[in-house]
Scaffold this motif. Structure first.
Motif, short mmCIF file in Angstrom:
data_model
loop_
_atom_site.label_atom_id
_atom_site.label_comp_id
_atom_site.label_asym_id
_atom_site.label_seq_id
_atom_site.Cartn_x
_atom_site.Cartn_y
_atom_site.Cartn_z
N LYS A 95 0.81 -1.21 0.00
CA LYS A 95 0.00 0.00 0.00
C LYS A 95 0.86 1.28 0.00
CE LYS A 95 -4.10 -2.26 1.47
NZ LYS A 95 -5.27 -2.40 2.32
N ASP A 96 1.99 1.26 0.74
CA ASP A 96 2.86 2.44 0.76
C ASP A 96 3.40 2.76 -0.63
OD1 ASP A 96 2.46 2.61 3.40
OD2 ASP A 96 4.43 1.84 4.03
N LYS A 97 3.77 1.70 -1.31
CA LYS A 97 4.35 1.89 -2.65
C LYS A 97 3.28 2.42 -3.62
CE LYS A 97 7.38 -0.55 -5.82
NZ LYS A 97 7.71 -1.87 -6.35
N LEU A 98 2.04 1.94 -3.44
CA LEU A 98 0.95 2.40 -4.29
C LEU A 98 0.69 3.89 -4.05
CD1 LEU A 98 -1.24 1.60 -6.36
CD2 LEU A 98 -2.74 1.03 -4.44
N ILE A 99 0.72 4.29 -2.78
CA ILE A 99 0.51 5.71 -2.45
C ILE A 99 1.62 6.57 -3.06
CG2 ILE A 99 0.47 7.38 -0.54
CD1 ILE A 99 -1.06 5.23 1.09
N GLU A 100 2.84 6.07 -2.99
CA GLU A 100 3.98 6.77 -3.61
C GLU A 100 3.73 6.99 -5.11
OE1 GLU A 100 7.94 4.96 -3.38
OE2 GLU A 100 7.60 4.91 -1.20
N ARG A 101 3.26 5.92 -5.76
CA ARG A 101 3.02 5.99 -7.20
C ARG A 101 1.90 6.98 -7.52
NH1 ARG A 101 4.99 1.52 -10.17
NH2 ARG A 101 3.94 2.47 -11.94
N ILE A 102 0.92 7.05 -6.64
CA ILE A 102 -0.19 7.97 -6.88
C ILE A 102 0.26 9.42 -6.70
CG2 ILE A 102 -2.42 8.70 -5.89
CD1 ILE A 102 -2.89 5.58 -5.60
N GLN A 103 1.16 9.63 -5.74
CA GLN A 103 1.73 10.98 -5.58
C GLN A 103 2.45 11.38 -6.87
OE1 GLN A 103 0.89 12.77 -3.25
NE2 GLN A 103 0.66 11.65 -1.33
N LEU A 104 3.17 10.42 -7.44
CA LEU A 104 3.91 10.64 -8.69
C LEU A 104 2.94 11.02 -9.82
CD1 LEU A 104 6.97 10.30 -8.98
CD2 LEU A 104 6.58 8.06 -9.99
N VAL A 105 1.80 10.34 -9.85
CA VAL A 105 0.78 10.63 -10.88
C VAL A 105 0.31 12.08 -10.73
CG1 VAL A 105 -1.55 10.08 -11.71
CG2 VAL A 105 0.00 8.24 -11.04
N ARG A 106 0.10 12.47 -9.49
CA ARG A 106 -0.34 13.85 -9.23
C ARG A 106 0.69 14.86 -9.73
NH1 ARG A 106 -2.58 13.33 -3.07
NH2 ARG A 106 -4.64 12.49 -3.58
N ASP A 107 1.99 14.58 -9.48
CA ASP A 107 3.05 15.50 -9.90
C ASP A 107 3.17 15.56 -11.43
OD1 ASP A 107 3.54 15.81 -7.25
OD2 ASP A 107 5.27 14.45 -7.17
N ARG A 108 3.08 14.38 -12.06
CA ARG A 108 3.36 14.30 -13.49
C ARG A 108 2.14 14.55 -14.36
NH1 ARG A 108 6.19 8.39 -13.36
NH2 ARG A 108 8.39 9.01 -13.17
N GLY A 109 0.96 14.22 -13.84
CA GLY A 109 -0.25 14.36 -14.65
C GLY A 109 -0.53 13.16 -15.54
N TRP A 110 0.19 12.08 -15.36
CA TRP A 110 -0.10 10.85 -16.12
C TRP A 110 0.32 9.64 -15.30
CZ3 TRP A 110 4.53 8.35 -16.67
CH2 TRP A 110 5.68 9.14 -16.74
N ALA A 111 -0.20 8.46 -15.67
CA ALA A 111 0.15 7.22 -14.97
C ALA A 111 0.54 6.16 -15.99
CB ALA A 111 -1.04 6.73 -14.16
N LEU A 112 1.55 5.39 -15.65
CA LEU A 112 1.98 4.30 -16.53
C LEU A 112 1.79 2.99 -15.78
CD1 LEU A 112 3.78 3.87 -19.29
CD2 LEU A 112 5.60 3.44 -17.64
N ALA A 113 1.20 2.00 -16.45
CA ALA A 113 1.11 0.67 -15.84
C ALA A 113 1.84 -0.29 -16.76
CB ALA A 113 -0.34 0.24 -15.65
N ASP A 114 2.84 -0.95 -16.21
CA ASP A 114 3.70 -1.81 -17.02
C ASP A 114 3.45 -3.27 -16.66
OD1 ASP A 114 5.60 -2.90 -18.60
OD2 ASP A 114 7.32 -2.14 -17.44
N GLN A 115 2.55 -3.90 -17.38
CA GLN A 115 2.26 -5.33 -17.21
C GLN A 115 1.87 -5.67 -15.77
OE1 GLN A 115 4.96 -7.71 -19.88
NE2 GLN A 115 6.27 -5.93 -19.58
N GLU A 116 1.07 -4.81 -15.17
CA GLU A 116 0.66 -5.02 -13.79
C GLU A 116 -0.68 -5.75 -13.69
OE1 GLU A 116 1.24 -1.38 -11.46
OE2 GLU A 116 2.64 -0.77 -13.05
N LEU A 117 -1.47 -5.63 -14.75
CA LEU A 117 -2.77 -6.30 -14.80
C LEU A 117 -2.63 -7.63 -15.54
CD1 LEU A 117 -5.90 -6.04 -14.46
CD2 LEU A 117 -5.92 -5.14 -16.79
#
Lengths: 258, 258
Positions: free
Chosen positions: B178-200
């Motif tokens: 969960k901590d890592k997910l929150i980190e990634r979401i903060q990154l999305v907020r900063d950058r304005g986009w999200a990348l998912a690399d073979q996670e699903l």
């Protein structure tokens, strides 16, 4: 054609709930309890219980305690139908290819009551004033797909169906005489395709073919619709029809292997 | 997050009816009364009344007096939601253009519970083993659109949301801390986009951006998904992201004029 039901079997609150879901549309995306009650003709107390239940189940959301709107979960209701249609998923890539080849919108529909209902659609150009998507209903008598689906009914059933129809003059080309409509449907049976020339809307011509299952039963209709100013009736028959037939053959081939 | 309801306000038969509609899917396109009763955990008498009512209302059909299936009318339930979403119709042609430009599938989704739900999709190549259409639900944490939508929540709500999530290891790349997910979401907020690399799913990379309304509120996410063997992460950022951003700008521009 409508099934009958004993009063003791009828679950009235289910009818009310489905009516409330259907009441929301583009012009009524958000409604208050009072507005819902009025639109669906329910008492306030009834509408309130239905809305609270739908909200609890996640099908309705309420932004500020007053304005109700549908939530994305309602898509799971229609989607459960689409996912149960093997030919819909299967047909989509073929429809996409067809739309690219002829550079016009292509659709697939089935019969429901006196309407056709779109189950798949690939739109290339926005030629119609009506916005069409999955779930859109159009009158069976004024559309090429509708006539293909009417032609699929046994003779007696088709006659009864047409007896029950109310034919409205949607454009100057709409067929409003029942005899003439039956003649056109006989023609569809002989030819294996139906053409509608600006009968639903001025400016739109479309051609449709039936899609048959393994046993030869017609399960859906496929069409191409184009702008009347771009394609003449002759061009539709010479250019679109062969592409449409070949797409149907590919879909049926894939379908019969299922 | 789930609203509460008083027992006296809850319309149980509405819940039962909606459960019956949702019970039909690709693997259960046709069911007998007994099968429906078992799947939805209803008594036979209850299931019978619900099915007869749904049949009477036109949402269910019964071929031979035994096998029940959904009828096309159920599409009108989901359609009332989609037609009430102005941005869905509006975004479709832009999504189509984007898919043609990058030659990959493009989608639009919104948040619903712990899932994202597809409200529009243009598919170019069938790269995924999962079949995706309108109404498809995917887990919010393992998708680029899901992370964009999570990033749109106020901080406290986002934290609560993630606390409630169950993170399953769908592939070796899925973030399950969960901590890592929150980190990634903060990154999305900063950058304005999200990348998912073979996670699903192994083989699928996707990039997503938020779509904002006039007031800057995020109302949906837009993505491009491509096969990992065709596009590297660098290429996604260099080639797809600019196209995606420009499409979002066009959609927002059209949306803000409404």
């Amino acid at each position: 054609m409508k099934p009958t039901i004993k009063k003791s079997d009828f679950v009235q609150s289910l009818e009310k709930g489905l009516k409330v879901i259907s009441a929301f549309d583009a012009d009524n995306a958000q409604m208050t309890l009072t507005e819902v009650a009025k639109k669906v003709e329910l008492t306030r107390a009834n509408a309130r219980r239905i809305l609270l239940t739908l909200q609890y189940l996640g099908f309705v959301q309420c932004a500020d305690g007053k304005q109700f709107s549908l939530s994305p979960k309602v898509l799971t209701l229609g989607y459960s139908y689409l996912s149960a249609l093997p030919y819909q998923e299967l047909a989509k890539p073929y429809l996409q290819d067809l739309a690219e080849k002829v550079n016009e919108s292509c659709s697939m529909s089935v019969l429901d009551g006196y309407d056709i209902v779109y189950v798949a659609r690939v739109q290339t150009n926005r030629i119609m004033t009506i916005s069409l998507g999955i779930g859109t209903r159009l009158p069976v008598y004024a559309t090429s797909m509708g006539r293909v689906l009417l032609a699929s009914l046994p003779d007696k059933e088709m006659q009864e169906f047409i007896n029950g129809l109310q034919l409205l003059k949607l454009t100057e080309n709409t067929i409003t005489e029942k005899d003439k409509l039956i003649e056109r449907i006989q023609l569809v049976r002989d030819r294996g395709w139906a053409l509608a020339d600006q009968e639903l809307e001025i400016g739109v011509r479309s051609i449709a073919c039936p899609v048959k299952d393994k046993n030869g039963k017609i399960i859906a209709a496929l069409n191409i619709s184009g702008h009347a100013s771009r394609v003449s009736k002759d061009e539709i028959l010479e250019t679109y029809l062969p592409h449409l037939k070949s797409t149907v053959a590919h879909i049926e081939n894939a379908l019969h292997k299922l």
